[in-house]
Scaffold this motif. Structure first.
Motif, PDB file in Angstrom:
ATOM      1  N   UNK A 192       0.830  -1.079   0.159  1.00  0.00           N
ATOM      2  CA  UNK A 192       0.170   0.021  -0.007  1.00  0.00           C
ATOM      3  C   UNK A 192       1.000   1.190   0.035  1.00  0.00           C
ATOM      4  N   UNK A 193       0.806   2.133  -1.120  1.00  0.00           N
ATOM      5  CA  UNK A 193       1.470   3.221  -1.194  1.00  0.00           C
ATOM      6  C   UNK A 193       0.889   4.540  -0.194  1.00  0.00           C
ATOM      7  N   UNK A 194       1.356   4.930   0.681  1.00  0.00           N
ATOM      8  CA  UNK A 194       0.873   5.950   1.543  1.00  0.00           C
ATOM      9  C   UNK A 194       1.016   7.346   0.781  1.00  0.00           C
ATOM     10  N   UNK A 195       0.523   8.215   1.296  1.00  0.00           N
ATOM     11  CA  UNK A 195       0.931   9.461   0.945  1.00  0.00           C
ATOM     12  C   UNK A 195       1.670  10.295   1.804  1.00  0.00           C
ATOM     13  N   UNK A 196       2.395   9.575   2.625  1.00  0.00           N
ATOM     14  CA  UNK A 196       3.771  10.131   3.152  1.00  0.00           C
ATOM     15  C   UNK A 196       4.651  10.519   2.421  1.00  0.00           C
ATOM     16  N   UNK A 197       5.089  11.727   2.537  1.00  0.00           N
ATOM     17  CA  UNK A 197       6.444  12.168   1.935  1.00  0.00           C
ATOM     18  C   UNK A 197       7.673  12.542   2.847  1.00  0.00           C
ATOM     19  N   UNK A 198       8.524  12.085   2.418  1.00  0.00           N
ATOM     20  CA  UNK A 198      10.225  12.354   3.282  1.00  0.00           C
ATOM     21  C   UNK A 198      10.980  13.367   2.488  1.00  0.00           C
ATOM     22  N   UNK A 199      11.703  13.944   3.228  1.00  0.00           N
ATOM     23  CA  UNK A 199      12.806  14.702   2.718  1.00  0.00           C
ATOM     24  C   UNK A 199      13.845  14.816   3.727  1.00  0.00           C
ATOM     25  N   UNK A 200      15.151  14.830   3.287  1.00  0.00           N
ATOM     26  CA  UNK A 200      16.386  14.674   4.234  1.00  0.00           C
ATOM     27  C   UNK A 200      16.128  13.836   5.164  1.00  0.00           C
ATOM     28  N   UNK A 201      15.689  12.548   4.947  1.00  0.00           N
ATOM     29  CA  UNK A 201      15.639  11.404   5.772  1.00  0.00           C
ATOM     30  C   UNK A 201      14.552  11.718   7.058  1.00  0.00           C
ATOM     31  N   UNK A 202      13.735  12.520   6.742  1.00  0.00           N
ATOM     32  CA  UNK A 202      12.650  12.510   7.851  1.00  0.00           C
ATOM     33  C   UNK A 202      11.297  12.281   7.118  1.00  0.00           C
ATOM     34  N   UNK A 203      10.286  11.848   7.635  1.00  0.00           N
ATOM     35  CA  UNK A 203       9.019  11.815   7.099  1.00  0.00           C
ATOM     36  C   UNK A 203       8.119  13.192   7.563  1.00  0.00           C
ATOM     37  N   UNK A 214      10.207  16.092  -5.452  1.00  0.00           N
ATOM     38  CA  UNK A 214       9.854  16.847  -4.034  1.00  0.00           C
ATOM     39  C   UNK A 214      10.458  18.477  -3.992  1.00  0.00           C
ATOM     40  N   UNK A 215      10.800  19.096  -4.998  1.00  0.00           N
ATOM     41  CA  UNK A 215      11.529  20.143  -5.286  1.00  0.00           C
ATOM     42  C   UNK A 215      10.980  21.089  -4.172  1.00  0.00           C
ATOM     43  N   UNK A 216       9.625  21.557  -4.242  1.00  0.00           N
ATOM     44  CA  UNK A 216       9.103  22.335  -3.715  1.00  0.00           C
ATOM     45  C   UNK A 216       9.136  22.128  -2.248  1.00  0.00           C
ATOM     46  N   UNK A 217       9.207  20.935  -1.561  1.00  0.00           N
ATOM     47  CA  UNK A 217       9.147  20.584  -0.298  1.00  0.00           C
ATOM     48  C   UNK A 217      10.667  21.036   0.207  1.00  0.00           C
ATOM     49  N   UNK A 218      11.605  20.489  -0.547  1.00  0.00           N
ATOM     50  CA  UNK A 218      13.122  20.738  -0.277  1.00  0.00           C
ATOM     51  C   UNK A 218      13.265  22.152   0.049  1.00  0.00           C
ATOM     52  N   UNK A 219      12.947  22.907  -1.068  1.00  0.00           N
ATOM     53  CA  UNK A 219      13.282  24.444  -1.023  1.00  0.00           C
ATOM     54  C   UNK A 219      12.495  24.978   0.240  1.00  0.00           C
ATOM     55  N   UNK A 220      11.182  24.733   0.432  1.00  0.00           N
ATOM     56  CA  UNK A 220      10.445  25.409   1.682  1.00  0.00           C
ATOM     57  C   UNK A 220      11.106  24.972   2.865  1.00  0.00           C
ATOM     58  N   UNK A 221      11.492  23.783   3.071  1.00  0.00           N
ATOM     59  CA  UNK A 221      12.299  23.126   4.286  1.00  0.00           C
ATOM     60  C   UNK A 221      13.670  24.028   4.275  1.00  0.00           C
ATOM     61  N   UNK A 222      14.471  24.300   3.119  1.00  0.00           N
ATOM     62  CA  UNK A 222      15.569  24.997   3.487  1.00  0.00           C
ATOM     63  C   UNK A 222      15.444  26.477   3.993  1.00  0.00           C
ATOM     64  N   UNK A 223      14.433  26.899   3.391  1.00  0.00           N
ATOM     65  CA  UNK A 223      14.028  28.377   3.596  1.00  0.00           C
ATOM     66  C   UNK A 223      13.548  28.600   5.090  1.00  0.00           C
ATOM     67  N   UNK A 224      12.860  27.408   5.512  1.00  0.00           N
ATOM     68  CA  UNK A 224      12.144  27.687   6.812  1.00  0.00           C
ATOM     69  C   UNK A 224      13.053  27.564   8.037  1.00  0.00           C
ATOM     70  N   UNK A 225      14.372  27.425   7.728  1.00  0.00           N
ATOM     71  CA  UNK A 225      15.101  27.618   8.908  1.00  0.00           C
ATOM     72  C   UNK A 225      15.096  26.102   9.893  1.00  0.00           C
ATOM     73  N   UNK A 226      14.368  25.150   9.331  1.00  0.00           N
ATOM     74  CA  UNK A 226      14.706  23.961   9.941  1.00  0.00           C
ATOM     75  C   UNK A 226      15.983  23.077  10.096  1.00  0.00           C
ATOM     76  N   UNK A 227      16.468  22.878  11.163  1.00  0.00           N
ATOM     77  CA  UNK A 227      18.070  22.195  11.308  1.00  0.00           C
ATOM     78  C   UNK A 227      18.200  20.743  10.712  1.00  0.00           C
ATOM     79  N   UNK A 228      17.004  20.159  10.306  1.00  0.00           N
ATOM     80  CA  UNK A 228      17.097  18.753   9.687  1.00  0.00           C
ATOM     81  C   UNK A 228      17.677  17.962  10.646  1.00  0.00           C
ATOM     82  N   UNK A 229      17.634  18.265  12.136  1.00  0.00           N
ATOM     83  CA  UNK A 229      18.077  17.247  13.109  1.00  0.00           C
ATOM     84  C   UNK A 229      16.831  17.000  14.049  1.00  0.00           C
TER      85      UNK A 229
END
Length: 301
Positions: free
Chosen positions: A34-45, A254-269
């Motif tokens: 079953x393919x969910x609608x989860x989306x991951x980026x930088x190893x985080x769901x 996922x380009x929009x997701x990665x771009x927004x996360x980068x600009x959001x200031x999220x530390x990826x940790x």
């Protein structure tokens, strides 16, 4: 009409293993994916998903499985059933959320190596090239720039990561040490053949298939294609009319997701923030656009 995202499926009484995107149910001799609608980026769901993403991945893979099986390549795959109404699911289950995103597949002995084919220099391949003029031990010509088309597609295997970790690029010799020389050579040949067939079709509809990864399983001594095939999650799709080497390319993923996360200031940790509705909507639109271009069909969900 766009529905709410399916973040997690539930089939009571059936053993389930959850990956970043897929819920895998063990039915004994077969598996239900079953393919969910989860989306991951930088190893985080991400905490919220992208509506219909799982359906795009499933139906695009099914398209490729059929195309490859019917082509001169004759590539066998793991599909047994794609119609959820014909699957023996537990009584009382609401099948509507599962429709379009659920497949019944053969169980195989999974080859423990990701089969990556690159036709263009991007991602981790570009990073390695800048340091050593190689990608996974494959020597490349000097003077290439980011996103350049390679003289010919190259096979660059990777080890399968445990959940949450990056796949690790390895050399072909390291792959041989893991699964043997003969099997490695067969996988390399099949993977490049499939990539070239996929890239040919994609280019005919205005998309560059820059790179992709495949998974294979063995059943009765034969290799069959499993998991997914040439989707925005497993591939880099670039719009051909915007292609310009020398930098990163716009893409159908996922380009929009990665771009927004980068600009959001999220530390990826730490736990990632919730994606804004606009980012979710734009991402869904890109996935659907890729599906419709590749398959020639209208996305019906």
């Amino acid at each position: 009409m766009t529905q709410s995202p399916l973040l997690e499926s539930s089939l009571p009484g059936i053993l389930c293993r959850r990956g970043k995107v897929r819920d895998v149910y063990d039915l004994g001799d077969t598996l239900l994916l079953v393919s969910s609608d989860r989306i991951s980026a930088y190893d985080w769901v991400m905490p919220n998903g992208v509506p219909d993403k799982g359906r795009v991945l499933t139906e695009m893979s099914n398209f490729w499985f059929a195309l490859l099986a019917d082509s001169q390549l004759g590539i066998a795959n793991h599909l047994l059933e794609t119609d959820v109404t014909k699957m023996d699911l537990p009584a009382g289950i609401d099948i509507e959320p599962l429709a379009g995103r659920t497949i019944l597949v053969r169980k195989t002995q999974v080859v423990p190596v990701e089969c990556v084919v690159r036709g263009y220099l991007s991602g981790s391949g570009w990073q390695e090239y800048q340091e050593s003029q190689t990608v996974c031990g494959v020597e490349l010509p000097p003077g290439l720039v980011e996103s350049d088309q390679l003289p010919e597609p190259i096979f660059t295997p990777a080890t399968k990561a445990e959940q949450g970790d990056h796949d690790e690029n390895i050399t072909f010799q390291q792959m041989c040490n893991i699964v043997g020389q003969e099997l490695s050579e067969e996988l390399r040949e099949k993977s490049i053949d499939i990539y070239q067939r996929g890239a040919e079709h994609a280019r005919s509809v205005g998309i560059i298939l820059a790179d992709t990864k495949f998974e294979f399983g063995q059943q009765d001594g034969k290799l069959i294609l499993i998991d997914e095939a040439m989707t925005p999650d497993s591939s880099r799709f670039w719009p051909a009319d915007q292609y310009e080497p020398g930098s990163g390319q716009p893409s159908y993923d996922k380009q929009f997701v990665r771009d927004w996360l980068t600009q959001s200031g999220w530390d990826k940790n730490s736990e990632p923030p919730e994606l804004p509705e606009e980012v979710v909507a734009k991402t869904r639109a890109k996935y659907v656009e890729a599906f419709e271009l590749i398959t020639g069909a209208t996305f019906a969900w």
